[in-house]
Design an enzyme around this catalytic site. Structure first.
Site, PDB file in Angstrom:
ATOM      1  N   ASP A   1       0.844  -1.035  -0.011  1.00 49.52           N
ATOM      2  CA  ASP A   1      -0.089  -0.034   0.087  1.00 49.52           C
ATOM      3  C   ASP A   1       1.051   0.970  -0.032  1.00 49.52           C
ATOM      4  OD1 ASP A   1      -1.702   2.185   0.649  1.00 49.52           O
ATOM      5  OD2 ASP A   1      -2.968   1.119   2.079  1.00 49.52           O
TER       6      ASP A   1
ATOM      7  N   SER B   1      -3.474  12.413 -15.806  1.00 45.75           N
ATOM      8  CA  SER B   1      -4.856  12.102 -16.619  1.00 45.75           C
ATOM      9  C   SER B   1      -5.546  13.355 -17.296  1.00 45.75           C
ATOM     10  CB  SER B   1      -5.744  11.558 -15.656  1.00 45.75           C
ATOM     11  OG  SER B   1      -7.231  11.312 -16.094  1.00 45.75           O
TER      12      SER B   1
ATOM     13  N   TYR C   1     -10.316  12.621  -7.917  1.00 45.82           N
ATOM     14  CA  TYR C   1      -9.465  12.253  -8.877  1.00 45.82           C
ATOM     15  C   TYR C   1      -8.846  13.379  -9.954  1.00 45.82           C
ATOM     16  CZ  TYR C   1      -7.451   9.416 -12.592  1.00 45.82           C
ATOM     17  OH  TYR C   1      -6.947   8.510 -13.579  1.00 45.82           O
TER      18      TYR C   1
ATOM     19  N   LYS D   1      -4.708  14.323 -10.195  1.00 45.92           N
ATOM     20  CA  LYS D   1      -4.008  14.396 -11.365  1.00 45.92           C
ATOM     21  C   LYS D   1      -3.479  15.716 -11.742  1.00 45.92           C
ATOM     22  CE  LYS D   1      -4.332   9.999 -11.779  1.00 45.92           C
ATOM     23  NZ  LYS D   1      -2.981   9.235 -11.766  1.00 45.92           N
TER      24      LYS D   1
ATOM     25  N   SER E   1      -9.118  -0.548 -20.794  1.00 45.31           N
ATOM     26  CA  SER E   1      -8.562  -1.681 -20.060  1.00 45.31           C
ATOM     27  C   SER E   1      -9.647  -2.370 -19.357  1.00 45.31           C
ATOM     28  CB  SER E   1      -7.266  -1.342 -19.353  1.00 45.31           C
ATOM     29  OG  SER E   1      -7.889  -0.433 -18.274  1.00 45.31           O
TER      30      SER E   1
END
Length: 259
Positions: free
Chosen positions: A67, A152, A166, A170, A201
């Protein structure tokens, strides 16, 4: 003197989140490039599956379940890499999480708890900073290094799919890339960022999924990206011939960012 002339020997690359998706393809490409590779993932079964897939001897490929928010675990793993493979010359910060929205027609902000926010920032941004902090001193000492952060499109433009945590993490990686590039450039260490768009993916689901069909309408080239395409760019940025490229963010979006 060019970086390619200064750098010699078999370089050791560390890839976080290297057991699936983009990370798996980067590991595959780095092995093909002749690097010694170490990678981490959060699930033991993913680590085992990837190791079985590659079938490389332990003196070429080393992995463990880690982790990356547990800094003591990361520190121990980095020291194990040094003992088994050698000093790390390439770092790819690829590990990341992106929680899904529970109710699609409700706002992201109303569904994002502070605990979820903190977890995403901790994995996606703090984990990258900690690893850069750990490997940079040795890179400075040897006068050579390549650090690649996987960002991203969500951190470069208005996020159409990902949540605020998120996107913020990023975007933070882009800023971290520039700051680290400034500090490390005098020491022969480059720091760059790759910002993928919609890369198909196992993590993004099948092309026919509603979210993917919607995303496709925004991509000028008319198709989704492949993880192998991101790995090719990572291979380029990791090479000794890219010593004059640092602080850059390379978009792999099929034109979506430019559009």
């Amino acid at each position: 003197m060019l970086e390619s002339e200064k750098h010699s020997g078999r370089c050791v690359a560390l890839v976080t989140g290297g057991a699936r998706g983009i990370g798996l393809e980067i590991v595959r490409r780095f092995l093909a490039d002749g690097y010694l590779v170490a990678f981490v993932a959060t699930r033991a079964e993913h680590v085992k599956r990837a190791l079985d897939l590659f079938g490389c001897p332990e003196d070429r490929l080393y992995a463990d379940q880690i982790d990356i928010t547990c800094h003591n675990e990361v520190d121990v793993f980095v020291n194990r890499i040094r003992a088994r493979l050698g000093e790390i010359g390439i770092l790819v910060n690829n590990a990341g999480i992106s929680p899904q929205r529970a109710v699609q027609d409700a706002s992201w902000l109303s569904q994002t708890s502070f605990d979820e926010w903190a977890r995403v920032i901790d994995v996606n941004l703090n984990g990258a900073f900690n690893l850069i902090r750990l490997v940079a001193p040795a890179m400075i000492a040897q006068g050579y290094g390549r650090i690649i952060n996987i960002g991203s499109l969500a951190g470069r433009a208005m996020p159409m799919i990902a949540g605020p945590h998120y996107a913020a993490s990023k975007a933070g990686l882009v800023g971290l890339t520039r700051a680290a590039a400034r500090d490390l450039a005098p020491h022969g260490v480059t720091v760059n960022c790759i910002a993928p768009g919609r890369i198909l993916s196992g993590l993004t689901g099948p092309p026919e999924a509603a979210v993917n069909r919607s995303a496709l309408t925004r991509i000028p080239v008319g198709r989704f990206g492949a993880a192998e395409e991101v790995a090719h760019v990572a291979s380029f940025l990791a090479s000794p011939m890219t010593g004059f490229i640092t602080g850059a963010t390379i978009d792999i979006t099929g034109g979506e960012f430019a559009a």
